[in-house]
Design a protein around this motif. Sequence first.
Motif, PDB file in Angstrom:
ATOM      1  N   ALA A   1     -13.265  49.197  10.639  1.00  0.00           N
ATOM      2  CA  ALA A   1     -12.392  48.429   9.737  1.00  0.00           C
ATOM      3  C   ALA A   1     -11.684  49.349   8.758  1.00  0.00           C
ATOM      4  CB  ALA A   1     -13.219  47.373   9.003  1.00  0.00           C
ATOM      5  N   ASP A   2     -12.431  50.300   8.209  1.00  0.00           N
ATOM      6  CA  ASP A   2     -11.803  51.252   7.284  1.00  0.00           C
ATOM      7  C   ASP A   2     -10.724  52.067   7.988  1.00  0.00           C
ATOM      8  OD1 ASP A   2     -13.551  50.304   5.388  1.00  0.00           O
ATOM      9  OD2 ASP A   2     -14.993  51.979   5.602  1.00  0.00           O
ATOM     10  N   CYS A   3     -10.992  52.424   9.243  1.00  0.00           N
ATOM     11  CA  CYS A   3      -9.987  53.190   9.991  1.00  0.00           C
ATOM     12  C   CYS A   3      -8.734  52.350  10.245  1.00  0.00           C
ATOM     13  CB  CYS A   3     -10.569  53.665  11.314  1.00  0.00           C
ATOM     14  SG  CYS A   3     -11.838  54.950  11.123  1.00  0.00           S
ATOM     15  N   ARG A   4      -8.913  51.057  10.558  1.00  0.00           N
ATOM     16  CA  ARG A   4      -7.756  50.189  10.774  1.00  0.00           C
ATOM     17  C   ARG A   4      -6.927  50.030   9.501  1.00  0.00           C
ATOM     18  NH1 ARG A   4     -11.479  47.266  14.033  1.00  0.00           N
ATOM     19  NH2 ARG A   4     -11.922  45.850  12.290  1.00  0.00           N
ATOM     20  N   ILE A   5      -7.600  49.835   8.369  1.00  0.00           N
ATOM     21  CA  ILE A   5      -6.888  49.696   7.095  1.00  0.00           C
ATOM     22  C   ILE A   5      -6.120  50.978   6.771  1.00  0.00           C
ATOM     23  CG2 ILE A   5      -7.201  49.398   4.614  1.00  0.00           C
ATOM     24  CD1 ILE A   5      -9.582  47.578   5.282  1.00  0.00           C
ATOM     25  N   ALA A   6      -6.763  52.113   6.960  1.00  0.00           N
ATOM     26  CA  ALA A   6      -6.085  53.379   6.682  1.00  0.00           C
ATOM     27  C   ALA A   6      -4.896  53.588   7.608  1.00  0.00           C
ATOM     28  CB  ALA A   6      -7.085  54.527   6.817  1.00  0.00           C
ATOM     29  N   ALA A   7      -5.050  53.182   8.878  1.00  0.00           N
ATOM     30  CA  ALA A   7      -3.936  53.325   9.817  1.00  0.00           C
ATOM     31  C   ALA A   7      -2.770  52.417   9.438  1.00  0.00           C
ATOM     32  CB  ALA A   7      -4.422  53.019  11.235  1.00  0.00           C
TER      33      ALA A   7
ATOM     34  N   GLU B   1      -2.013  51.347   6.419  1.00  0.00           N
ATOM     35  CA  GLU B   1      -1.365  51.925   5.239  1.00  0.00           C
ATOM     36  C   GLU B   1      -0.469  53.088   5.634  1.00  0.00           C
ATOM     37  OE1 GLU B   1      -4.469  52.933   2.569  1.00  0.00           O
ATOM     38  OE2 GLU B   1      -4.854  50.847   1.950  1.00  0.00           O
ATOM     39  N   ARG B   2      -0.957  53.946   6.505  1.00  0.00           N
ATOM     40  CA  ARG B   2      -0.126  55.070   6.927  1.00  0.00           C
ATOM     41  C   ARG B   2       1.119  54.594   7.681  1.00  0.00           C
ATOM     42  NH1 ARG B   2      -5.220  57.403   8.071  1.00  0.00           N
ATOM     43  NH2 ARG B   2      -4.958  56.862  10.293  1.00  0.00           N
ATOM     44  N   PHE B   3       0.981  53.524   8.489  1.00  0.00           N
ATOM     45  CA  PHE B   3       2.124  52.990   9.223  1.00  0.00           C
ATOM     46  C   PHE B   3       3.172  52.404   8.281  1.00  0.00           C
ATOM     47  CE2 PHE B   3       4.256  49.485  11.457  1.00  0.00           C
ATOM     48  CZ  PHE B   3       4.799  50.172  12.517  1.00  0.00           C
ATOM     49  N   SER B   4       2.713  51.675   7.242  1.00  0.00           N
ATOM     50  CA  SER B   4       3.643  51.094   6.267  1.00  0.00           C
ATOM     51  C   SER B   4       4.377  52.191   5.487  1.00  0.00           C
ATOM     52  CB  SER B   4       2.920  50.149   5.327  1.00  0.00           C
ATOM     53  OG  SER B   4       1.912  50.865   4.612  1.00  0.00           O
ATOM     54  N   GLN B   5       3.621  53.218   5.115  1.00  0.00           N
ATOM     55  CA  GLN B   5       4.261  54.328   4.413  1.00  0.00           C
ATOM     56  C   GLN B   5       5.284  55.030   5.288  1.00  0.00           C
ATOM     57  OE1 GLN B   5       1.191  56.893   3.017  1.00  0.00           O
ATOM     58  NE2 GLN B   5       0.368  55.392   1.508  1.00  0.00           N
ATOM     59  N   ALA B   6       4.961  55.186   6.544  1.00  0.00           N
ATOM     60  CA  ALA B   6       5.912  55.832   7.460  1.00  0.00           C
ATOM     61  C   ALA B   6       7.155  54.972   7.649  1.00  0.00           C
ATOM     62  CB  ALA B   6       5.242  56.107   8.796  1.00  0.00           C
ATOM     63  N   ALA B   7       6.991  53.631   7.720  1.00  0.00           N
ATOM     64  CA  ALA B   7       8.144  52.745   7.879  1.00  0.00           C
ATOM     65  C   ALA B   7       9.033  52.776   6.639  1.00  0.00           C
ATOM     66  CB  ALA B   7       7.672  51.320   8.161  1.00  0.00           C
ATOM     67  N   ALA B   8       8.435  52.795   5.465  1.00  0.00           N
ATOM     68  CA  ALA B   8       9.211  52.855   4.232  1.00  0.00           C
ATOM     69  C   ALA B   8       9.991  54.157   4.147  1.00  0.00           C
ATOM     70  CB  ALA B   8       8.279  52.701   3.036  1.00  0.00           C
ATOM     71  N   GLN B   9       9.346  55.225   4.497  1.00  0.00           N
ATOM     72  CA  GLN B   9      10.047  56.517   4.477  1.00  0.00           C
ATOM     73  C   GLN B   9      11.200  56.530   5.476  1.00  0.00           C
ATOM     74  OE1 GLN B   9       7.149  59.527   5.145  1.00  0.00           O
ATOM     75  NE2 GLN B   9       6.111  59.232   3.143  1.00  0.00           N
ATOM     76  N   GLU B  10      10.989  55.932   6.643  1.00  0.00           N
ATOM     77  CA  GLU B  10      12.063  55.905   7.639  1.00  0.00           C
ATOM     78  C   GLU B  10      13.235  55.051   7.158  1.00  0.00           C
ATOM     79  OE1 GLU B  10      12.603  54.891  12.410  1.00  0.00           O
ATOM     80  OE2 GLU B  10      10.672  54.591  11.375  1.00  0.00           O
ATOM     81  N   GLU B  11      12.927  53.907   6.520  1.00  0.00           N
ATOM     82  CA  GLU B  11      13.997  53.051   5.982  1.00  0.00           C
ATOM     83  C   GLU B  11      14.780  53.759   4.879  1.00  0.00           C
ATOM     84  OE1 GLU B  11      14.487  48.540   4.095  1.00  0.00           O
ATOM     85  OE2 GLU B  11      12.512  49.383   4.586  1.00  0.00           O
ATOM     86  N   GLN B  12      14.091  54.450   4.027  1.00  0.00           N
ATOM     87  CA  GLN B  12      14.749  55.183   2.945  1.00  0.00           C
ATOM     88  C   GLN B  12      15.636  56.290   3.502  1.00  0.00           C
ATOM     89  OE1 GLN B  12      14.540  54.301  -0.201  1.00  0.00           O
ATOM     90  NE2 GLN B  12      15.970  55.911  -0.858  1.00  0.00           N
ATOM     91  N   SER B  13      15.150  56.948   4.504  1.00  0.00           N
ATOM     92  CA  SER B  13      15.978  58.004   5.116  1.00  0.00           C
ATOM     93  C   SER B  13      17.217  57.418   5.782  1.00  0.00           C
ATOM     94  CB  SER B  13      15.138  58.790   6.114  1.00  0.00           C
ATOM     95  OG  SER B  13      14.705  57.947   7.169  1.00  0.00           O
ATOM     96  N   THR B  14      17.102  56.201   6.361  1.00  0.00           N
ATOM     97  CA  THR B  14      18.261  55.542   6.985  1.00  0.00           C
ATOM     98  C   THR B  14      19.308  55.177   5.951  1.00  0.00           C
ATOM     99  OG1 THR B  14      16.799  54.675   8.701  1.00  0.00           O
ATOM    100  CG2 THR B  14      18.950  53.614   8.468  1.00  0.00           C
ATOM    101  N   LEU B  15      18.842  54.634   4.820  1.00  0.00           N
ATOM    102  CA  LEU B  15      19.775  54.304   3.744  1.00  0.00           C
ATOM    103  C   LEU B  15      20.469  55.544   3.208  1.00  0.00           C
ATOM    104  CD1 LEU B  15      17.666  51.605   1.825  1.00  0.00           C
ATOM    105  CD2 LEU B  15      19.615  51.218   3.365  1.00  0.00           C
ATOM    106  N   ASN B  16      19.728  56.567   3.068  1.00  0.00           N
ATOM    107  CA  ASN B  16      20.321  57.817   2.560  1.00  0.00           C
ATOM    108  C   ASN B  16      21.360  58.364   3.520  1.00  0.00           C
ATOM    109  OD1 ASN B  16      18.694  57.686   0.286  1.00  0.00           O
ATOM    110  ND2 ASN B  16      17.065  58.954   1.219  1.00  0.00           N
ATOM    111  N   SER B  17      21.088  58.238   4.807  1.00  0.00           N
ATOM    112  CA  SER B  17      22.049  58.731   5.800  1.00  0.00           C
ATOM    113  C   SER B  17      23.327  57.905   5.839  1.00  0.00           C
ATOM    114  CB  SER B  17      21.397  58.761   7.184  1.00  0.00           C
ATOM    115  OG  SER B  17      21.035  57.452   7.580  1.00  0.00           O
ATOM    116  N   GLN B  18      23.246  56.586   5.572  1.00  0.00           N
ATOM    117  CA  GLN B  18      24.430  55.732   5.552  1.00  0.00           C
ATOM    118  C   GLN B  18      25.298  55.978   4.321  1.00  0.00           C
ATOM    119  OE1 GLN B  18      23.067  51.722   5.942  1.00  0.00           O
ATOM    120  NE2 GLN B  18      22.438  51.974   8.143  1.00  0.00           N
ATOM    121  N   SER B  19      24.780  56.246   3.176  1.00  0.00           N
ATOM    122  CA  SER B  19      25.532  56.466   1.940  1.00  0.00           C
ATOM    123  C   SER B  19      26.059  57.889   1.803  1.00  0.00           C
ATOM    124  CB  SER B  19      24.672  56.116   0.730  1.00  0.00           C
ATOM    125  OG  SER B  19      23.533  56.933   0.706  1.00  0.00           O
ATOM    126  N   SER B  20      25.683  58.810   2.506  1.00  0.00           N
ATOM    127  CA  SER B  20      26.088  60.210   2.370  1.00  0.00           C
ATOM    128  C   SER B  20      27.524  60.482   2.818  1.00  0.00           C
ATOM    129  CB  SER B  20      25.101  61.107   3.122  1.00  0.00           C
ATOM    130  OG  SER B  20      25.085  60.738   4.492  1.00  0.00           O
TER     131      SER B  20
END
Length: 349
Positions: A292-298, A300-319
């Motif tokens: 269960a702890d491994c699933r929760i940690a995974a 969290e890491r997936f959500s963080q990776a998705a947020a970072q990818e979305e932020q990078s997409t926004l940055n690429s569109q405004s540049s």
Amino acid sequence: MGKSSRKRCDVSPQNQASQKTPKRTRYTCFQRPNVRNPNKQICVVRVPKGVKQQKSWRHPAASPQPQRPPVQDHTAQHTPAQHITRVNELDISSCQCLHSGAYIGNETSSIEFKQGTGNYMAKNFSYQVLKYGCAFLNSGGGSLLVGVQDNGVVCGLLFDHEKEDQTRLQVDDMVKDFEPPLLPHNYSLRFLPVITPGNQQHCLKVLCITFQVSPAFTEPTLYRVLQDQVYVRRNGSVQGPMGASFILEWSRQVWAGKVEQLKQHVCEATSERSSLAMQLHTLQKTVNQIAADCRIAAAERFSQAAAQEEQSTLNSQSSPASCENCRRQTSYQPDLGLGSTPPPELSHV
């Protein structure tokens, strides 16, 4: 008056001397210490001078004359020597030699003494090996010592190399009469040298035959000899041959003990199974918690990776728009420096 008859007495000097009471001679008796045994004293009679002592006369209080010590024989009865330490019964199986006159102890349920003098080896040895061997095997094991008196004192027997070989062959031939047959680990034969001070010319030895029962994991076995005769050892003595009722009772008791032993093993196995089940349940809970702890940690890491990818997409569109504005601002900015090239529009006009 008639004459009275009287017997005439002879009162001559010779008769008077013969009728006198003889004079008693006084003897003086005193005691002196014994040289051989200081704890005892010897009574000595002093004869007066002039009196001739007869050879057959002996004073009542006088001690008997010392006798010549008998010739020592290894078959004679010995007493435990005080300067030799006692040999423990448990040391018989591991000792390499014995001292003459050493005290082993009393006969027990696992040890039997035989002096072995006379024609013992030729007449009684074979029968007693079968008898005591069967009794020891049916009672937990034991040892037969030949060359030890009944009181536990070591005396030894004469065993040369030829007699040792004959005895070994005799024992190997006798063990064939056991039923079931004996295995090599069921019996052993040894000759223990007997150390005799001042007498090195005789090969005195003690014959030790040890009978051992089979290992504990085998089935209970009742050994028989001499046409299915059964002997047992109880309280230092051999009983037998036993009848059919004893064999049935022995079998019942032995198998009842075997059943109780198996029940105890089953109880121990059941308790061990319960303990292992509890440990397995604890391990399963631990594994589930870790998963269960491994699933929760995974997640969290997936959500963080998705947020970072979305932020990078926004940055690429405004540049690109920002870069175009920057170029326009630099193109319309006037240059006040002399000698500079005019803008392309002005030069064209």
